[in-house]
Design a protein around this motif. Structure first.
Motif, PDB file in Angstrom:
ATOM      1  N   GLU A 170      -3.348   3.182   8.167  1.00  0.00           N
ATOM      2  CA  GLU A 170      -4.464   3.313   9.124  1.00  0.00           C
ATOM      3  C   GLU A 170      -5.568   2.830   8.119  1.00  0.00           C
ATOM      4  O   GLU A 170      -6.399   2.019   8.590  1.00  0.00           O
ATOM      5  N   LYS A 171      -5.637   3.302   6.760  1.00  0.00           N
ATOM      6  CA  LYS A 171      -6.684   2.813   6.005  1.00  0.00           C
ATOM      7  C   LYS A 171      -6.517   1.241   5.727  1.00  0.00           C
ATOM      8  O   LYS A 171      -7.283   0.739   5.373  1.00  0.00           O
ATOM      9  N   THR A 172      -5.507   0.696   5.634  1.00  0.00           N
ATOM     10  CA  THR A 172      -4.710  -0.272   5.344  1.00  0.00           C
ATOM     11  C   THR A 172      -5.656  -1.651   6.551  1.00  0.00           C
ATOM     12  O   THR A 172      -5.584  -2.665   6.536  1.00  0.00           O
ATOM     13  N   GLY A 173      -5.544  -0.770   7.799  1.00  0.00           N
ATOM     14  CA  GLY A 173      -6.097  -1.402   9.072  1.00  0.00           C
ATOM     15  C   GLY A 173      -5.132  -1.762  10.198  1.00  0.00           C
ATOM     16  O   GLY A 173      -5.298  -2.780  10.899  1.00  0.00           O
ATOM     17  N   ASP A 224       0.251  11.636   5.470  1.00  0.00           N
ATOM     18  CA  ASP A 224      -0.271  10.831   4.459  1.00  0.00           C
ATOM     19  C   ASP A 224       0.004   9.492   4.588  1.00  0.00           C
ATOM     20  O   ASP A 224      -0.681   8.443   4.325  1.00  0.00           O
ATOM     21  N   ARG A 264     -12.776  -6.220   6.396  1.00  0.00           N
ATOM     22  CA  ARG A 264     -13.356  -4.699   6.021  1.00  0.00           C
ATOM     23  C   ARG A 264     -12.454  -4.284   5.068  1.00  0.00           C
ATOM     24  O   ARG A 264     -12.929  -3.571   4.237  1.00  0.00           O
ATOM     25  N   HIS A 265     -11.130  -4.626   5.028  1.00  0.00           N
ATOM     26  CA  HIS A 265     -10.322  -3.788   4.009  1.00  0.00           C
ATOM     27  C   HIS A 265      -9.984  -4.715   2.761  1.00  0.00           C
ATOM     28  O   HIS A 265      -9.061  -4.365   1.990  1.00  0.00           O
ATOM     29  N   LYS A 301       0.933  -1.353   0.036  1.00  0.00           N
ATOM     30  CA  LYS A 301      -0.022  -0.123   0.101  1.00  0.00           C
ATOM     31  C   LYS A 301       0.698   1.413   0.130  1.00  0.00           C
ATOM     32  O   LYS A 301       0.647   2.142  -0.855  1.00  0.00           O
ATOM     33  N   THR A 355      -1.809   0.441  12.918  1.00  0.00           N
ATOM     34  CA  THR A 355      -1.596   1.999  13.078  1.00  0.00           C
ATOM     35  C   THR A 355      -0.305   2.169  12.903  1.00  0.00           C
ATOM     36  O   THR A 355       0.440   1.349  12.553  1.00  0.00           O
ATOM     37  N   THR A 393     -11.051  -6.990  10.709  1.00  0.00           N
ATOM     38  CA  THR A 393     -10.180  -5.913  10.446  1.00  0.00           C
ATOM     39  C   THR A 393      -9.828  -5.918   8.921  1.00  0.00           C
ATOM     40  O   THR A 393     -10.114  -5.273   8.239  1.00  0.00           O
ATOM     41  N   ALA A 402      -1.880   7.732   7.390  1.00  0.00           N
ATOM     42  CA  ALA A 402      -3.288   7.773   7.007  1.00  0.00           C
ATOM     43  C   ALA A 402      -3.536   6.455   6.080  1.00  0.00           C
ATOM     44  O   ALA A 402      -4.371   5.706   6.236  1.00  0.00           O
ATOM     45  N   THR A 403      -2.472   6.321   5.310  1.00  0.00           N
ATOM     46  CA  THR A 403      -2.432   5.119   4.048  1.00  0.00           C
ATOM     47  C   THR A 403      -2.290   3.733   5.112  1.00  0.00           C
ATOM     48  O   THR A 403      -3.017   2.690   4.806  1.00  0.00           O
TER      49      THR A 403
END
Length: 778
Positions: free
Chosen positions: A65-68, A59, A179-180, A29, A70, A176, A62-63
């Motif tokens: 975290e979007k992947t699931g 950024d 969901r991703h 990612k 921290t 988790t 954030a990427t």
């Protein structure tokens, strides 16, 4: 990435990764972001990221975290300077980083270590409770003689909390990831245990398994039975307990593997006595600035890198160099932070602070090495990334295949669950990082810094080692080699008069003569009417005698030299010719109108030089001596250390050409050097070994740094690197081999799911334990 864009480099602590495929997903990612190049290490739980353009640290976080998962910036590695505030909402971490831990150690990495300790404690508690509940379930299910009336309902009562609470970390991570839109090892674990538990619930409440008097056997392989009377509570509970045990042992071993780096980071002094306006003031070490003078009493650590301005002592540098004998220091000598003053009081002027210090740079080099990936690990990562979807397909195929072939739902289900559970390639993700962590950490303890995993591959291939002469094979300082008195003169008399006069000169040859005389005789008399004759030598009066020390021309031109006729006594003439043939510098001594002796000085071979060359040969390497000195000097040094191939009279800028020529002959070349003029050759060689006593430029250019500056460490460094590489390859062979062999066995119905869970857990433990053997490298 655009060549015109300035690339920033940062590191993120990644939380929530549970296996190698998690690391592969995060890496994938991040690398999809424009201008970003990332490497994610599962063992160290860090992402090393290079980025540019419009991308910021926020950024990147954030990427992730979007992947699931921290992400945050980790605490600063070395607290030798106040941490700078970092952008992006992680200011609290910097404060935590420099605080003192509860045990007073003041660990700079305290916050990160503290969270690891809490995580380990939570995992241990979950394991103990789950194991205590699972053991009765396994025993009752496996041993028919223990099965009493309605035993199956007690098993359900005990197994339910294990599957729901004990396996909760696996379920949470699987959800988790789902969901991703991803599947990881946790998906396999969660699916396997929940499926086994779900089947058991169906059999108990809607089938015949809940009937009083039901009996249940156990087999290591898949057995055919009536599906409605079969329960898998022992598989659900037992597998969960085994998986938790594997994860706990893995986490504990990973912490042990990184212990060397943590110990290195915590070596530095915490406070220091600084001289301010003539007074001694104790301050935190973070407040030191370049130019400050600080006091180091016997038994105290040197606070930071500096130069001794007052006092003399012996400094124990074993924590950094692995060298057991203390090193004598006096005014003008450099000292390194974290070394220990063993005897006298020293006043040191600060030359480096914070991340510039030698300790900080060592820690950075070790951490960089631990964050890298060997080529073999990159292959393992690619396999891990596609592994889980493939395993899910294999499990479905196994279920369908068994149903079509046998029509037995129980056997089909058992084989499919065994495939899900046995498949986890955690061992693949741990194979390289754990060996690298332990190997590089052990190297740091021994004074060997390995820059990265790519270096390990180079050490296996090299067959030629080029040794720079000055500062590497030799000390780089002139020393008195021999004293040859003329007939009627004693050696002590020759050294006393010549040494006394030379003591007043700053010339390197004069210093060598004076030091040699003082070592042999102790005190020397004071000269009078001292005069330096440029380019020729010195003259003066010692003990009422007019003494000359220098070249033969000085003796010829001075009436007191006694060689106006151009002849030297035969013994001195022979000694001069022998010295010059051997590449040594000859100095003549005269007094009272006659030549009285000859002194020869030379750059002496370092202690252990010959032993180092012998050990390099034992590793299958051909040594080559490379120097800018004349051929006679080079041949003399080469003969002393038993090197056959000598390349002399090479200009500094031509050293690279020599390395390239050797490589052009088909050789794989290692270069050992210490000077600025060696940096380019170190970089050009297949493997560069920089002497840590040398210049910063050489150390930066080298692949391996020998902190101590002892040539005997070079063969140790190559042995350690080769041993680490062999451990990585052994780990990967085991991890690949295990999965390749185990999945077909499970699909063929030859493995019970619980046995599969135990085998999967212990494959990871085996890999980590194998890596930990490197801690005992000698």
């Amino acid at each position: 990435m655009s060549g015109t864009t300035t690339q920033a480099r940062d590191e993120l602590a990644i939380g929530g990764m549970t296996c190698a495929s998690c690391a592969a997903r995060v890496e994938k990612k991040l690398n999809r972001m424009p201008g970003v190049s990332a490497t994610v290490n599962f063992a160290t739980e860090k992402a090393r990221v290079e980025y540019g353009g419009e991308v910021s640290v926020d950024d990147l976080i954030a990427t992730v975290e979007k992947t699931g998962y921290t992400a945050q910036r980790p605490a600063p590695a070395v607290s030798a300077n106040p941490p700078e505030p970092s952008p992006g909402g992680t200011s609290g971490q910097g404060a935590a980083a420099s605080s003192t831990t509860e045990d007073g150690s003041g660990s700079c990495n305290g916050s990160h270590d503290g969270s690891h300790d809490r995580e380990l404690a939570g995992l241990r508690q979950r394991l103990i409770i789950s194991a205590a509940l699972a053991v009765p379930v396994v025993l009752l299910s496996m041993v028919p003689s223990l099965q009493f009336q309605n035993w199956q309902w007690l098993c359900l009562t005990l197994a339910a909390p294990v599957v729901a609470w004990g396996a909760y970390p696996f379920h949470r991570a699987a959800w988790t990831n789902l969901r991703h839109g991803a599947a990881t090892m946790d998906t396999l674990m969660s699916l396997g245990t929940l499926t086994a538990f779900g089947w058991s619930l169906w059999a108990l409440f809607f089938g015949d398994a809940g009937m009083p008097g039901m009996r249940h056997g156990f087999d290591f392989t898949v057995v055919r039975s009536e599906g409605s009377s079969a329960i898998y509570l022992e598989a659900a509970a037992g597998v969960t307990a085994f998986l938790l045990l594997g994860r706990y042992l893995e986490a504990r071993s990973k912490r042990k593997a990184g212990a060397a780096l943590r110990a290195l980071m915590e070596l530095g002094a915490k406070d220091v006595v600084v001289l301010r306006a003539g007074r001694e003031v104790r301050v935190p070490v973070e407040q030191l600035a370049v130019g400050d003078r600080f006091v180091v009493r016997p038994g105290e650590k040197v606070a930071t890198d500096g130069t001794v301005v007052e006092g003399s002592s012996a400094v124990d540098a074993s924590v950094l160099t692995g060298e057991s004998a203390p090193v004598d220091v006096a005014p003008g000598d450099s000292v390194t932070g974290a070394t220990v003053n063993t005897s006298g009081r020293l006043v040191v002027e600060t030359t480096r602070v914070g991340s510039d210090t030698r300790l900080a740079r060592m820690a950075t080099l070790v951490e960089d090495a631990q964050s890298g990936k060997a080529e073999a690990q990159r292959l393992a990562d690619r396999v891990s990334a596609v592994f889980v979807p493939v395993v899910l397909l294999v499990a479905l195929g196994t279920l369908a295949g068994w149903l079509l072939a046998t029509g037995d739902a129980t056997a089909s289900f058992t084989a499919a669950v065994a495939v899900l559970i046995i498949a986890c390639p955690c061992a693949l993700g741990l194979a390289t990082p754990t060996a690298l962590m332990v190997g590089t950490g052990r190297g740091a303890q021994l004074g060997i810094l390995i820059k990265g995993p790519e270096v390990l591959e180079s050490t296996r291939r090299i067959d030629t080692v080029v040794l720079d002469k000055t500062g590497t094979v030799t000390t780089g300082r002139m020393s008195l080699y021999e004293a040859v008195p003329a007939p009627g003169v004693t050696e002590d008399e020759l050294l006393r008069l010549a040494g006394a006069l030379e003591h007043s000169s700053e010339h390197p040859i004069a210093r060598a003569v004076a030091e040699g005389a003082r070592e042999r005789l102790g005190t020397l008399p004071e000269p009078e009417h001292f005069e330096n004759v440029a380019g020729l030598g010195v003259r003066g009066v010692v003990e009422n005698r007019r003494v000359l020390v220098g070249r033969e021309r000085l003796l010829r031109e001075d009436p007191e030299g006694g060689t106006a006729s151009g002849t030297l006594p035969e013994a001195l003439s022979a000694a001069r010719d022998a010295a010059e043939t051997a590449g040594r510098t000859a100095v003549l001594v005269a007094w009272d109108g006659r030549p009285r002796g000859l002194l020869s000085v030379a750059d002496t071979v370092k202690e252990g030089g010959a032993e180092a060359v012998r050990r390099l040969r034992a590793l299958g390497l051909s040594p080559v001596l490379l120097t800018g000195d004349n051929q006679a000097v080079a041949d003399a040094v080469a003969a002393e250390v038993d090197i056959d191939e000598v390349i002399a009279e090479v200009l500094p800028e031509d050293k690279v050409a020599v390395v390239e020529r050797l490589r052009g002959e088909g050789r794989s070349v290692a270069m050992v050097g210490d000077g600025v003029n060696d940096a380019a050759a170190l970089a050009a060689a297949d493997l560069g070994l920089a002497m840590g006593t040398g210049t910063d430029a050489a150390i930066e250019a080298g692949d391996l740094t020998l902190v101590r500056g002892d040539l005997r460490v070079a063969p140790d460094a190559i042995r350690l690197a080769r041993r680490t590489l062999a451990t990585i390859k052994g780990n990967l062979f085991w991890a690949f081999g295990y999965n390749v062999a185990a999945i077909p066995l499970a699909a063929a119905g030859l493995l019970n799911p619980m046995i599969a869970g135990a085998a999967m857990a212990f494959s990871s433990v085996f890999v980590v334990s194998n890596s930990l053997r490197l801690r005992h490298f000698r």
